[in-house]
Scaffold this motif. Structure first.
Motif, PDB file in Angstrom:
ATOM      1  N   THR A   1    -112.519   5.350 -83.122  1.00  0.00           N
ATOM      2  CA  THR A   1    -113.721   4.931 -82.777  1.00  0.00           C
ATOM      3  C   THR A   1    -114.774   5.742 -82.611  1.00  0.00           C
ATOM      4  OG1 THR A   1    -114.585   3.119 -81.093  1.00  0.00           O
ATOM      5  CG2 THR A   1    -113.230   5.347 -80.230  1.00  0.00           C
ATOM      6  N   SER A   2    -116.104   5.325 -82.096  1.00  0.00           N
ATOM      7  CA  SER A   2    -117.125   5.930 -81.824  1.00  0.00           C
ATOM      8  C   SER A   2    -117.355   6.194 -80.644  1.00  0.00           C
ATOM      9  CB  SER A   2    -118.418   5.143 -82.443  1.00  0.00           C
ATOM     10  OG  SER A   2    -119.611   5.757 -82.073  1.00  0.00           O
ATOM     11  N   SER A   3    -117.864   7.647 -80.508  1.00  0.00           N
ATOM     12  CA  SER A   3    -118.002   7.946 -78.819  1.00  0.00           C
ATOM     13  C   SER A   3    -119.297   7.157 -78.461  1.00  0.00           C
ATOM     14  CB  SER A   3    -118.560   9.635 -78.823  1.00  0.00           C
ATOM     15  OG  SER A   3    -119.592   9.619 -79.708  1.00  0.00           O
TER      16      SER A   3
ATOM     17  N   ILE B   1    -109.511   9.927 -74.582  1.00  0.00           N
ATOM     18  CA  ILE B   1    -110.320  10.344 -75.514  1.00  0.00           C
ATOM     19  C   ILE B   1    -110.130  11.818 -76.140  1.00  0.00           C
ATOM     20  CG2 ILE B   1    -112.960  10.741 -76.373  1.00  0.00           C
ATOM     21  CD1 ILE B   1    -113.718   8.614 -74.299  1.00  0.00           C
ATOM     22  N   ASN B   2    -109.935  11.841 -77.333  1.00  0.00           N
ATOM     23  CA  ASN B   2    -109.448  13.060 -78.021  1.00  0.00           C
ATOM     24  C   ASN B   2    -110.375  13.151 -79.231  1.00  0.00           C
ATOM     25  OD1 ASN B   2    -107.949  14.929 -79.640  1.00  0.00           O
ATOM     26  ND2 ASN B   2    -106.149  14.556 -78.563  1.00  0.00           N
TER      27      ASN B   2
ATOM     28  N   GLU C   1    -108.314  18.952 -85.425  1.00  0.00           N
ATOM     29  CA  GLU C   1    -106.864  18.818 -85.983  1.00  0.00           C
ATOM     30  C   GLU C   1    -106.507  17.099 -86.301  1.00  0.00           C
ATOM     31  OE1 GLU C   1    -107.815  22.775 -84.654  1.00  0.00           O
ATOM     32  OE2 GLU C   1    -107.464  20.952 -83.502  1.00  0.00           O
ATOM     33  N   LEU C   2    -106.692  16.724 -85.033  1.00  0.00           N
ATOM     34  CA  LEU C   2    -105.981  15.270 -84.829  1.00  0.00           C
ATOM     35  C   LEU C   2    -107.102  14.326 -85.912  1.00  0.00           C
ATOM     36  CD1 LEU C   2    -104.131  13.097 -83.949  1.00  0.00           C
ATOM     37  CD2 LEU C   2    -105.855  12.984 -81.811  1.00  0.00           C
ATOM     38  N   LYS C   3    -108.392  14.501 -85.804  1.00  0.00           N
ATOM     39  CA  LYS C   3    -109.384  13.603 -86.413  1.00  0.00           C
ATOM     40  C   LYS C   3    -108.880  14.041 -87.890  1.00  0.00           C
ATOM     41  CE  LYS C   3    -113.676  14.247 -84.991  1.00  0.00           C
ATOM     42  NZ  LYS C   3    -115.003  14.602 -84.566  1.00  0.00           N
TER      43      LYS C   3
ATOM     44  N   ILE D   1    -114.323   9.771 -82.658  1.00  0.00           N
ATOM     45  CA  ILE D   1    -113.269  10.185 -81.807  1.00  0.00           C
ATOM     46  C   ILE D   1    -111.914   9.355 -81.882  1.00  0.00           C
ATOM     47  CG2 ILE D   1    -115.022  10.915 -79.940  1.00  0.00           C
ATOM     48  CD1 ILE D   1    -114.335   8.324 -78.485  1.00  0.00           C
ATOM     49  N   VAL D   2    -110.962   9.769 -81.175  1.00  0.00           N
ATOM     50  CA  VAL D   2    -109.608   9.094 -81.180  1.00  0.00           C
ATOM     51  C   VAL D   2    -109.322   8.997 -79.889  1.00  0.00           C
ATOM     52  CG1 VAL D   2    -107.215   9.356 -81.922  1.00  0.00           C
ATOM     53  CG2 VAL D   2    -109.117  10.267 -83.492  1.00  0.00           C
ATOM     54  N   LEU D   3    -108.840   7.583 -79.803  1.00  0.00           N
ATOM     55  CA  LEU D   3    -108.326   7.106 -78.778  1.00  0.00           C
ATOM     56  C   LEU D   3    -106.688   7.217 -78.516  1.00  0.00           C
ATOM     57  CD1 LEU D   3    -110.232   3.750 -77.887  1.00  0.00           C
ATOM     58  CD2 LEU D   3    -110.778   6.184 -77.282  1.00  0.00           C
TER      59      LEU D   3
END
Length: 140
Positions: free
Chosen positions: A48-50, A88-89, A93-95, A116-118
């Motif tokens: 998602t977007s921040s 929120i992450n 590396e995860l992205k 961002i990643v939830l």
């Protein structure tokens, strides 16, 4: 259905039905939207977007409710109900790991600061609507 079979059912439903609804809470009211999820073990991830309302809502209240799997067939059309805690992450590396070219519709690559990643850690997972069976809760 034993715990292993239940877990396999959850994984199969999530893996074949990546799009579902995600509800968050703002000012004591639910807000739902469709999201695409990726599963690692029983943890769910979604991009998602921040700059979205859901990012604000999760910062205020991490509780979330997710539905995945129902296809509109009615009785016996299984689905999964996740109650979880979202965080929120924005780890590079995860992205990078979760990035797909489809995300280019919203972001300028995995390094986009708004991307961002939830991460949704399950609190309770239920398999619902299995023909002839009561809802089953996966013990976590």
């Amino acid at each position: 259905m034993n715990e292993q079979e239940l877990r396999e059912t959850v994984e199969q439903i999530v893996d074949t039905h990546a799009v579902g609804t995600m509800a968050t809470v703002k000012q004591n009211k639910p807000h739902s939207r469709y999201m695409t999820f990726i599963r690692k073990e029983l943890t769910l991830y979604t991009a998602t977007s921040s700059e979205t309302h859901k990012a604000e809502e999760i910062e205020e209240n991490p509780s979330t409710h997710i539905l995945l799997g129902y296809e509109g067939e009615g009785f016996g059309d299984e689905y999964v109900e996740y109650e979880g805690k979202a965080e929120i992450n924005s780890s590079p590396e995860l992205k990078q790991e979760l990035w797909t070219s489809y995300m280019e519709n919203w972001f300028n690559g995995p390094d986009d600061p708004n991307f961002i990643v939830l991460k949704v850690s399950p609190v309770t997972i239920r398999v619902m609507n299995k023909k002839g069976a009561a809802p089953k809760t996966l013990e976590l």
